[in-house]
Write an enzyme that holds these catalytic residues in place. Structure first.
Site, mmCIF file in Angstrom:
data_model
loop_
_atom_site.group_PDB
_atom_site.id
_atom_site.type_symbol
_atom_site.label_atom_id
_atom_site.label_comp_id
_atom_site.label_asym_id
_atom_site.label_seq_id
_atom_site.Cartn_x
_atom_site.Cartn_y
_atom_site.Cartn_z
ATOM 1 C CG ASN A 237 -1.503 1.318 1.542
ATOM 2 O OD1 ASN A 237 -2.376 1.814 0.851
ATOM 3 N ND2 ASN A 237 -0.982 1.945 2.596
ATOM 4 C CB SER B 65 -3.526 4.969 -8.863
ATOM 5 O OG SER B 65 -4.162 6.214 -9.093
ATOM 6 C CE1 TYR C 56 0.630 7.690 -6.903
ATOM 7 C CE2 TYR C 56 -1.156 7.946 -8.488
ATOM 8 C CZ TYR C 56 -0.692 7.508 -7.250
ATOM 9 O OH TYR C 56 -1.560 6.896 -6.387
HETATM 10 N N1 LIG Z 1 -5.144 8.948 -1.839
HETATM 11 C C1 LIG Z 1 -5.481 8.712 -3.108
HETATM 12 O O1 LIG Z 1 -6.232 9.483 -3.736
HETATM 13 C C2 LIG Z 1 -5.001 7.477 -3.813
HETATM 14 C C3 LIG Z 1 -5.634 7.106 -5.026
HETATM 15 C C4 LIG Z 1 -5.184 5.974 -5.697
HETATM 16 C C5 LIG Z 1 -4.161 5.213 -5.168
HETATM 17 N N2 LIG Z 1 -3.563 5.600 -3.996
HETATM 18 C C6 LIG Z 1 -2.466 4.769 -3.501
HETATM 19 O O2 LIG Z 1 -2.822 4.255 -2.231
HETATM 20 C C7 LIG Z 1 -1.654 4.070 -1.455
HETATM 21 C C8 LIG Z 1 -1.819 4.762 -0.113
HETATM 22 O O3 LIG Z 1 -2.013 6.135 -0.351
HETATM 23 P P1 LIG Z 1 -2.508 7.141 0.776
HETATM 24 O O4 LIG Z 1 -3.440 8.068 0.126
HETATM 25 O O5 LIG Z 1 -2.912 6.405 1.994
HETATM 26 O O6 LIG Z 1 -1.155 7.935 1.029
HETATM 27 P P2 LIG Z 1 -0.508 8.453 2.404
HETATM 28 O O7 LIG Z 1 0.495 9.466 2.011
HETATM 29 O O8 LIG Z 1 -1.586 8.821 3.355
HETATM 30 O O9 LIG Z 1 0.193 7.150 2.964
HETATM 31 C C9 LIG Z 1 1.331 6.585 2.352
HETATM 32 C C10 LIG Z 1 2.140 5.917 3.424
HETATM 33 O O10 LIG Z 1 3.288 5.345 2.796
HETATM 34 C C11 LIG Z 1 4.396 5.575 3.647
HETATM 35 N N3 LIG Z 1 5.640 5.572 2.884
HETATM 36 C C12 LIG Z 1 6.074 6.515 2.001
HETATM 37 N N4 LIG Z 1 7.302 6.216 1.573
HETATM 38 C C13 LIG Z 1 7.662 5.052 2.182
HETATM 39 C C14 LIG Z 1 8.817 4.243 2.146
HETATM 40 N N5 LIG Z 1 9.909 4.583 1.424
HETATM 41 N N6 LIG Z 1 8.838 3.117 2.892
HETATM 42 C C15 LIG Z 1 7.770 2.788 3.651
HETATM 43 N N7 LIG Z 1 6.649 3.515 3.738
HETATM 44 C C16 LIG Z 1 6.595 4.638 3.010
HETATM 45 C C17 LIG Z 1 4.134 6.951 4.264
HETATM 46 O O11 LIG Z 1 4.896 7.153 5.444
HETATM 47 C C18 LIG Z 1 2.637 6.906 4.492
HETATM 48 O O12 LIG Z 1 2.299 6.449 5.778
HETATM 49 C C19 LIG Z 1 -0.488 4.612 -2.292
HETATM 50 O O13 LIG Z 1 0.133 3.549 -2.974
HETATM 51 C C20 LIG Z 1 -1.191 5.519 -3.271
HETATM 52 O O14 LIG Z 1 -0.442 5.695 -4.436
HETATM 53 C C21 LIG Z 1 -3.970 6.704 -3.308
#
Ligand SMILES: NC(=O)c1ccc[n+]([C@@H]2O[C@H](COP(=O)([O-])OP(=O)(O)OC[C@H]3O[C@@H](n4cnc5c(N)ncnc54)[C@H](O)[C@@H]3O)[C@@H](O)[C@H]2O)c1
Length: 241
Positions: free
Chosen positions: A82, A133, A146
């Site tokens: 994730n 995504s 991305y």
């Molecule tokens: N929020 C959105 O709109 C959305 C939409 C589609 C997909 N996503 C995907 O869902 C996933 C979660 O997104 P989110 O919105 O919860 O983001 P977020 O920024 O809230 O959480 C991401 C987490 O990943 C951790 N992280 C970042 N770099 C890291 C590393 N090098 N090693 C370990 N952990 C690391 C961060 O500390 C954070 O806790 C991601 O893969 C994102 O691309 C998000």
């Protein structure tokens, strides 16, 4: 080691301290998993029985996180890849120091975790759910870097599904459109951005992180026992268009 009479499946959620990660930890715990959150800082996360420190940019860190799960709980049944980072901007404007880390975390980090978890997942005949995504399914201007990493995650999901099917390991992905979370905090209050974004979503609203977690849980569950290599959009119809 956990109580050996406890047969709950063990799930490792990377990025467990983030917006969607927290929803995943809470949902999986509520539905019978022992959950381990893995993030840059190993703070407690509601629902997670344990938190481990993980930096996806390091293979060593990925293997250490899986080893810690096995030391503590004796098994690994589900890996949810994730954790991810974002970079917005048109291709001509994005400098290498911005896009290389996005590739290293979103793509290389997912690959590193899959490698690290492989033996344990073969042992448990477990499953992987990757966070893709909408941007990996459809081209979104201003989101090339991305989107390319997420398209690569979708392709990796398909290849791993084929390579690991013989070992009984299923590999799927979820592909949400915009979810309010720390990752999107820079845009959810931007009225102009959100008006355009919502206009692109047939169901006309953002996704709740709990909806992503529910989709991921289903893909990981025995109910989806014949589903592998699939990317499930959670996008209100964006990718139908
Ligand atoms: N929020 C959105 O709109 C959305 C939409 C589609 C997909 N996503 C995907 O869902 C996933 C979660 O997104 P989110 O919105 O919860 O983001 P977020 O920024 O809230 O959480 C991401 C987490 O990943 C951790 N992280 C970042 N770099 C890291 C590393 N090098 N090693 C370990 N952990 C690391 C961060 O500390 C954070 O806790 C991601 O893969 C994102 O691309 C998000």
């Amino acid at each position: 080691m956990a109580d050996p009479t406890d047969n709950r499946p063990v799930a490792l959620v990377t990025g467990g301290a983030g917006g969607i990660g927290r929803a995943l930890c809470a949902d999986l715990a509520e539905h019978g998993h022992t959950v381990v959150s893995a993030d840059l800082v190993a703070d407690p996360v509601p629902g997670a029985a344990h938190s481990v420190e993980l930096d996806l940019r390091s293979g060593e860190s990925c293997w250490a996180a899986v080893a810690e799960v096995l030391d503590r709980f004796g098994r690994l049944d589900l890996l949810v890849n994730n954790a991810g980072i974002n970079a917005r901007g048109r291709v001509e404007d994005v400098p290498e120091e911005v896009w290389l880390p996005v590739v290293d975390v979103n793509l290389n980090g997912t690959l590193r975790m899959c490698q690290a978890a492989y033996a344990a997942l073969v042992e448990s005949r477990g499953a992987i759910v990757n966070l893709a995504s909408t941007g990996g399914l459809v081209a979104i201007a201003g989101s090339a870097v991305y989107g390319v990493t997420k398209a690569a995650v979708i392709h990796l999901t398909k290849v791993l599904a084929l390579e690991w099917a013989g070992a009984g390991v299923r590999v799927n992905a979820v592909a949400p459109t915009i979810v309010p979370s720390p990752m999107t905090a820079d845009v959810v209050d931007d009225a102009e951005y959100m008006a355009a974004k919502l206009a692109s979503i047939p169901l006309g609203r953002v996704v709740d992180a709990a909806e992503v977690a529910a989709a991921a849980r289903w893909l990981a569950s025995p109910a989806a026992g014949m589903v592998t290599g699939h990317t499930l959009p959670v996008d209100g119809g964006v990718s139908v268009l």
